[in-house]
Write a protein that holds these residues in place. Structure first.
Motif, PDB file in Angstrom:
ATOM      1  N   ILE A 199       2.930  -2.919 -12.760  1.00  0.00           N
ATOM      2  CA  ILE A 199       3.642  -4.198 -12.860  1.00  0.00           C
ATOM      3  C   ILE A 199       4.259  -4.380 -14.246  1.00  0.00           C
ATOM      4  O   ILE A 199       5.368  -4.922 -14.367  1.00  0.00           O
ATOM      5  CB  ILE A 199       2.741  -5.396 -12.468  1.00  0.00           C
ATOM      6  CG1 ILE A 199       3.594  -6.625 -12.165  1.00  0.00           C
ATOM      7  CG2 ILE A 199       1.682  -5.675 -13.527  1.00  0.00           C
ATOM      8  CD1 ILE A 199       2.859  -7.752 -11.478  1.00  0.00           C
ATOM      9  N   LYS A 200       3.548  -3.926 -15.258  1.00  0.00           N
ATOM     10  CA  LYS A 200       4.048  -4.080 -16.624  1.00  0.00           C
ATOM     11  C   LYS A 200       5.342  -3.279 -16.815  1.00  0.00           C
ATOM     12  O   LYS A 200       6.344  -3.803 -17.315  1.00  0.00           O
ATOM     13  CB  LYS A 200       2.990  -3.608 -17.624  1.00  0.00           C
ATOM     14  CG  LYS A 200       3.298  -3.949 -19.071  1.00  0.00           C
ATOM     15  CD  LYS A 200       2.033  -4.007 -19.913  1.00  0.00           C
ATOM     16  CE  LYS A 200       2.292  -4.547 -21.304  1.00  0.00           C
ATOM     17  NZ  LYS A 200       2.703  -3.494 -22.264  1.00  0.00           N
ATOM     18  N   GLY A 201       5.284  -2.014 -16.397  1.00  0.00           N
ATOM     19  CA  GLY A 201       6.469  -1.168 -16.538  1.00  0.00           C
ATOM     20  C   GLY A 201       7.646  -1.691 -15.743  1.00  0.00           C
ATOM     21  O   GLY A 201       8.765  -1.783 -16.259  1.00  0.00           O
ATOM     22  N   PHE A 202       7.373  -2.081 -14.515  1.00  0.00           N
ATOM     23  CA  PHE A 202       8.437  -2.579 -13.646  1.00  0.00           C
ATOM     24  C   PHE A 202       9.043  -3.856 -14.214  1.00  0.00           C
ATOM     25  O   PHE A 202      10.258  -4.052 -14.173  1.00  0.00           O
ATOM     26  CB  PHE A 202       7.866  -2.835 -12.250  1.00  0.00           C
ATOM     27  CG  PHE A 202       8.908  -3.043 -11.190  1.00  0.00           C
ATOM     28  CD1 PHE A 202       9.795  -2.029 -10.845  1.00  0.00           C
ATOM     29  CD2 PHE A 202       8.994  -4.256 -10.513  1.00  0.00           C
ATOM     30  CE1 PHE A 202      10.745  -2.221  -9.851  1.00  0.00           C
ATOM     31  CE2 PHE A 202       9.945  -4.452  -9.527  1.00  0.00           C
ATOM     32  CZ  PHE A 202      10.822  -3.429  -9.195  1.00  0.00           C
ATOM     33  N   SER A 203       8.161  -4.689 -14.757  1.00  0.00           N
ATOM     34  CA  SER A 203       8.620  -5.923 -15.401  1.00  0.00           C
ATOM     35  C   SER A 203       9.585  -5.602 -16.542  1.00  0.00           C
ATOM     36  O   SER A 203      10.630  -6.243 -16.698  1.00  0.00           O
ATOM     37  CB  SER A 203       7.413  -6.687 -15.927  1.00  0.00           C
ATOM     38  OG  SER A 203       7.821  -7.717 -16.796  1.00  0.00           O
ATOM     39  N   LEU A 255       9.481  -7.381  -0.817  1.00  0.00           N
ATOM     40  CA  LEU A 255       8.778  -6.458   0.068  1.00  0.00           C
ATOM     41  C   LEU A 255       8.658  -5.083  -0.589  1.00  0.00           C
ATOM     42  O   LEU A 255       9.237  -4.830  -1.642  1.00  0.00           O
ATOM     43  CB  LEU A 255       9.530  -6.324   1.393  1.00  0.00           C
ATOM     44  CG  LEU A 255       9.776  -7.613   2.171  1.00  0.00           C
ATOM     45  CD1 LEU A 255      10.524  -7.310   3.463  1.00  0.00           C
ATOM     46  CD2 LEU A 255       8.482  -8.345   2.472  1.00  0.00           C
ATOM     47  N   GLY A 256       7.907  -4.214   0.058  1.00  0.00           N
ATOM     48  CA  GLY A 256       7.851  -2.822  -0.379  1.00  0.00           C
ATOM     49  C   GLY A 256       7.010  -2.574  -1.606  1.00  0.00           C
ATOM     50  O   GLY A 256       7.153  -1.546  -2.251  1.00  0.00           O
ATOM     51  N   VAL A 257       6.129  -3.510  -1.957  1.00  0.00           N
ATOM     52  CA  VAL A 257       5.242  -3.272  -3.093  1.00  0.00           C
ATOM     53  C   VAL A 257       3.962  -2.590  -2.578  1.00  0.00           C
ATOM     54  O   VAL A 257       3.318  -3.098  -1.668  1.00  0.00           O
ATOM     55  CB  VAL A 257       4.897  -4.584  -3.830  1.00  0.00           C
ATOM     56  CG1 VAL A 257       4.014  -4.306  -5.035  1.00  0.00           C
ATOM     57  CG2 VAL A 257       6.173  -5.305  -4.267  1.00  0.00           C
ATOM     58  N   LYS A 258       3.654  -1.444  -3.145  1.00  0.00           N
ATOM     59  CA  LYS A 258       2.461  -0.682  -2.716  1.00  0.00           C
ATOM     60  C   LYS A 258       1.270  -1.039  -3.609  1.00  0.00           C
ATOM     61  O   LYS A 258       1.418  -1.796  -4.559  1.00  0.00           O
ATOM     62  CB  LYS A 258       2.740   0.822  -2.828  1.00  0.00           C
ATOM     63  CG  LYS A 258       4.163   1.271  -2.478  1.00  0.00           C
ATOM     64  CD  LYS A 258       4.427   1.268  -0.998  1.00  0.00           C
ATOM     65  CE  LYS A 258       5.848   1.736  -0.654  1.00  0.00           C
ATOM     66  NZ  LYS A 258       6.963   0.959  -1.276  1.00  0.00           N
ATOM     67  N   ARG A 259       0.132  -0.440  -3.300  1.00  0.00           N
ATOM     68  CA  ARG A 259      -1.069  -0.614  -4.134  1.00  0.00           C
ATOM     69  C   ARG A 259      -1.686   0.756  -4.430  1.00  0.00           C
ATOM     70  O   ARG A 259      -1.613   1.657  -3.597  1.00  0.00           O
ATOM     71  CB  ARG A 259      -2.117  -1.475  -3.391  1.00  0.00           C
ATOM     72  CG  ARG A 259      -1.685  -2.905  -3.099  1.00  0.00           C
ATOM     73  CD  ARG A 259      -1.389  -3.655  -4.380  1.00  0.00           C
ATOM     74  NE  ARG A 259      -0.816  -4.967  -4.099  1.00  0.00           N
ATOM     75  CZ  ARG A 259      -1.446  -6.115  -4.393  1.00  0.00           C
ATOM     76  NH1 ARG A 259      -2.623  -6.096  -4.978  1.00  0.00           N
ATOM     77  NH2 ARG A 259      -0.870  -7.266  -4.116  1.00  0.00           N
ATOM     78  N   ASP A 260      -2.289   0.874  -5.585  1.00  0.00           N
ATOM     79  CA  ASP A 260      -3.037   2.102  -5.879  1.00  0.00           C
ATOM     80  C   ASP A 260      -4.469   1.924  -5.353  1.00  0.00           C
ATOM     81  O   ASP A 260      -4.824   0.843  -4.881  1.00  0.00           O
ATOM     82  CB  ASP A 260      -2.962   2.452  -7.374  1.00  0.00           C
ATOM     83  CG  ASP A 260      -3.830   1.561  -8.251  1.00  0.00           C
ATOM     84  OD1 ASP A 260      -4.577   0.725  -7.712  1.00  0.00           O
ATOM     85  OD2 ASP A 260      -3.744   1.678  -9.483  1.00  0.00           O
ATOM     86  N   PRO A 261      -5.285   2.974  -5.428  1.00  0.00           N
ATOM     87  CA  PRO A 261      -6.616   2.872  -4.804  1.00  0.00           C
ATOM     88  C   PRO A 261      -7.462   1.697  -5.309  1.00  0.00           C
ATOM     89  O   PRO A 261      -8.280   1.165  -4.563  1.00  0.00           O
ATOM     90  CB  PRO A 261      -7.269   4.215  -5.187  1.00  0.00           C
ATOM     91  CG  PRO A 261      -6.134   5.147  -5.370  1.00  0.00           C
ATOM     92  CD  PRO A 261      -5.032   4.327  -5.967  1.00  0.00           C
ATOM     93  N   SER A 262      -7.212   1.290  -6.553  1.00  0.00           N
ATOM     94  CA  SER A 262      -8.025   0.171  -7.038  1.00  0.00           C
ATOM     95  C   SER A 262      -7.332  -1.186  -6.879  1.00  0.00           C
ATOM     96  O   SER A 262      -7.741  -2.170  -7.472  1.00  0.00           O
ATOM     97  CB  SER A 262      -8.426   0.410  -8.493  1.00  0.00           C
ATOM     98  OG  SER A 262      -7.295   0.489  -9.321  1.00  0.00           O
ATOM     99  N   GLY A 263      -6.299  -1.226  -6.075  1.00  0.00           N
ATOM    100  CA  GLY A 263      -5.687  -2.509  -5.724  1.00  0.00           C
ATOM    101  C   GLY A 263      -4.558  -2.977  -6.635  1.00  0.00           C
ATOM    102  O   GLY A 263      -3.986  -4.042  -6.426  1.00  0.00           O
TER     103      GLY A 263
END
Lengths: 125, 125
Positions: free
Chosen positions: B4-8, B28-36
DNA sequence: AAATACCTTACAGTATACTCTAATCCACGC
DNA sequence: GCGTGGATTAGAGTATACTGTAAGGTATTT
């Protein structure tokens, strides 16, 4: 010389907003009749039109207020006021250019819809 | 694939706003990594750019939401979505025309300042 | 003189779009 | 294994620009 109701109808600005602008000190030239009711004339109409051209081009009321306050100080603030107008003009032009750029994205999207209507049926945003 | 920081930083949209858009169902289209944690990729970037082109041209979030909801319903809403885009395009064009009209008022004011600088010294708004 | 239609003021409420806080969680480096 | 720096969530707070309400005043009409 119109009353608040008439002036509101002439200009399309609600009585609430007219009173609000006056209270905030951004609408000048509003007179009163003997019983304290507001009277709007050519002067207030000119002010309102000017304010609206700033407001409708995105200047916040706080900045319009600054301008009006400078005006009230008299001729010594002429240069500052001119600079404010120049700055604002620049911002508006930049904003229009930006808007036209975003409009291109929208037009592109519309082109995709047209394309899809002609039989190409992949789902698209 | 950015956090989120980088994308921001890439997009200039604050993490608060990114989360807000997602929560409101317009991004839409926002994914999650294994830790959420959120992961943004090309898909989310495309969505964001599209949303921004609507937002920056004055479409309220509620209407953008409507559009996104239609999109999620699938192909059956194609015609409606196209109509929304057409309507919006019309509004934006109207708004640009209006802005240019107001800009003329501002240019007139600037011309008066120029005039006054050349020695004519009646006070003016 | 009562009704009405408008006006006045001060101040509270609303809408939109963020923006921030608080509490908690998770992974990495030492 | 514990601190640090980021992430998560729900929910509260803020800013701007109106918009409406409450309590009362004034003037014309019947």
């Amino acid at each position: 010389m119109s009353t608040i109701k008439g002036f509101s109808e002439e200009t399309g600005i609600s009585p609430y907003t007219l009173r609000y602008y006056e209270r905030e000190g951004i609408l000048l030239g509003v007179k009163r009749d003997p019983s304290g009711n507001r009277l709007y004339d050519e002067e207030s109409l000119e002010w309102l039109n000017f304010i609206l051209s700033l407001r409708m081009t995105g200047m916040p009321l706080s900045e319009i207020k600054q301008y009006v306050d400078l005006y009230k100080e008299g001729e010594s603030t002429l240069r500052k006021r001119k600079q404010m107008m120049l700055d604002h003009k620049g911002k508006v032009e930049k904003n229009v250019a930006e808007t036209l750029k975003y409009l291109e994205t929208i037009n592109y999207k519309l082109a995709l819809y047209d394309f899809q209507e002609k039989g190409f049926t992949k789902m698209l945003p």
